[in-house]
Design an enzyme around this catalytic site. Sequence first.
Site, PDB file in Angstrom:
ATOM      1  N   HIS A  67     -68.965 -40.807 -45.071  1.00 58.03           N
ATOM      2  CA  HIS A  67     -69.321 -40.140 -46.004  1.00 58.03           C
ATOM      3  C   HIS A  67     -69.580 -39.687 -47.314  1.00 58.03           C
ATOM      4  O   HIS A  67     -68.720 -40.440 -47.841  1.00 58.03           O
ATOM      5  CB  HIS A  67     -68.552 -38.870 -45.408  1.00 58.03           C
ATOM      6  CG  HIS A  67     -67.674 -38.455 -46.022  1.00 58.03           C
ATOM      7  ND1 HIS A  67     -67.253 -37.626 -47.051  1.00 58.03           N
ATOM      8  CD2 HIS A  67     -66.405 -38.578 -45.355  1.00 58.03           C
ATOM      9  CE1 HIS A  67     -65.856 -37.426 -47.527  1.00 58.03           C
ATOM     10  NE2 HIS A  67     -65.193 -38.011 -46.254  1.00 58.03           N
ATOM     11  N   GLU A 127     -70.205 -34.057 -44.393  1.00 57.06           N
ATOM     12  CA  GLU A 127     -69.489 -34.420 -43.917  1.00 57.06           C
ATOM     13  C   GLU A 127     -68.545 -33.691 -42.716  1.00 57.06           C
ATOM     14  O   GLU A 127     -68.408 -33.415 -41.736  1.00 57.06           O
ATOM     15  CB  GLU A 127     -67.663 -35.306 -44.126  1.00 57.06           C
ATOM     16  CG  GLU A 127     -66.751 -35.686 -43.372  1.00 57.06           C
ATOM     17  CD  GLU A 127     -65.264 -35.357 -44.084  1.00 57.06           C
ATOM     18  OE1 GLU A 127     -64.358 -36.235 -43.242  1.00 57.06           O
ATOM     19  OE2 GLU A 127     -65.156 -34.987 -45.500  1.00 57.06           O
ATOM     20  N   ASP A 171     -61.204 -39.768 -51.814  1.00 55.46           N
ATOM     21  CA  ASP A 171     -61.707 -39.220 -50.265  1.00 55.46           C
ATOM     22  C   ASP A 171     -63.797 -38.472 -51.017  1.00 55.46           C
ATOM     23  O   ASP A 171     -63.565 -37.581 -51.017  1.00 55.46           O
ATOM     24  CB  ASP A 171     -61.341 -37.999 -49.426  1.00 55.46           C
ATOM     25  CG  ASP A 171     -62.058 -37.411 -48.388  1.00 55.46           C
ATOM     26  OD1 ASP A 171     -63.214 -38.159 -48.209  1.00 55.46           O
ATOM     27  OD2 ASP A 171     -61.080 -36.582 -47.730  1.00 55.46           O
TER      28      ASP A 171
END
Length: 364
Positions: A317, A364, A327
């Site tokens: 993602h 995501e 992240d």
Amino acid sequence: MGATEASFEARLLTIPDTASARLMTRTLSASPHMAGTPAQAATRDYVIAQLRSWGLETWTKEYLVYLPQPEVVSAWLTTGPGSTAVRLNLDEPAVRGDRTSAGPQVPPFNAYGHDGDVTAPVVYVNTGLGTDYRTLDSLGVSVRGSIVVARYGRSFRGIKAREAENHGAVGLILYSDPLDDGYVRGEVYPRGPMRPPGGIQRGTVMNPSGDPTTPGAPSTAGAVRLPEDSLPVPRIPVIPMGYGNARRFLAKLAGPAAPEGWQGALPFQYRVGPGPARLRLKVRSERGARALHPIWNTFGIIRGTTYPDEWVVVGAHRDAWSPGAGDNVSGTVTVLETARAFAALARAALRPARTVVFVTWDAE
């Protein structure tokens, strides 16, 4: 593994380069790029440009997704009877030496939380799971009509929102206790990886997956959508905070002492309340057509020589609640650097037996 496959793999592994990965990481993590925002569209363009520059066939796929963006996220604290309500600063403070922390921020919100303007006494509910509410029942403490404060951990945040609502709370604060993610676990950022006092964990509080307005169907323009008042999302406002803010009201709770296992690492005896600390939470997000935002998945392909109809998909993602170096810029760059390696061999007339598709997913 045959000799041809082994030699292909050996050559492939010589290509990925830390300098290349570092450059792409810095570019993609220059600013927050939450799904449905112009900054995320810029990451789409960057990824496609990189893939094309290496000679891959590319395309994108657009969807129109229900992603309400926050318009107002505010909280006020009253520490006791007769005290004046003080507005809490919910923004994450800049970190010395980290230029991205001084730039634009995604507001401190939990996606798919409900709109509301509520004022109520505070009750500490530990991790906010069903067993915690049963423990409160045994202590004679009700959360009905209260704003509950739950630590992150032990379960998905959406479960905590569901439990708070089911037990009659009118609002929810989620925070990371230093016992779980802070100075007890190790050095806090930037000296180490653990969360500093102002660090916030954003994220969705919706339990089902996908676009809640189009269950079981693609979220394309013109799709038939469920009405907003029927969606499987929380019906109470939810706000995430750092433990620097959480300590200000947790320290002002009376009532029974926290049961065994409920004590966190802030420097005082935890109590469950209710009150005398009171919070006011005000949340307002986009609604209706304004809450629909485009997202884009990106694709790059290297066609196989022997089994072109058999696809190996390498993906990650691409969106982030922050600059997102960990992240998930790290995942996106891994996909890109792998694509660059395969593309380099393809230009040397060395292609994989099966088709390899390199994908970055939005929202995501």
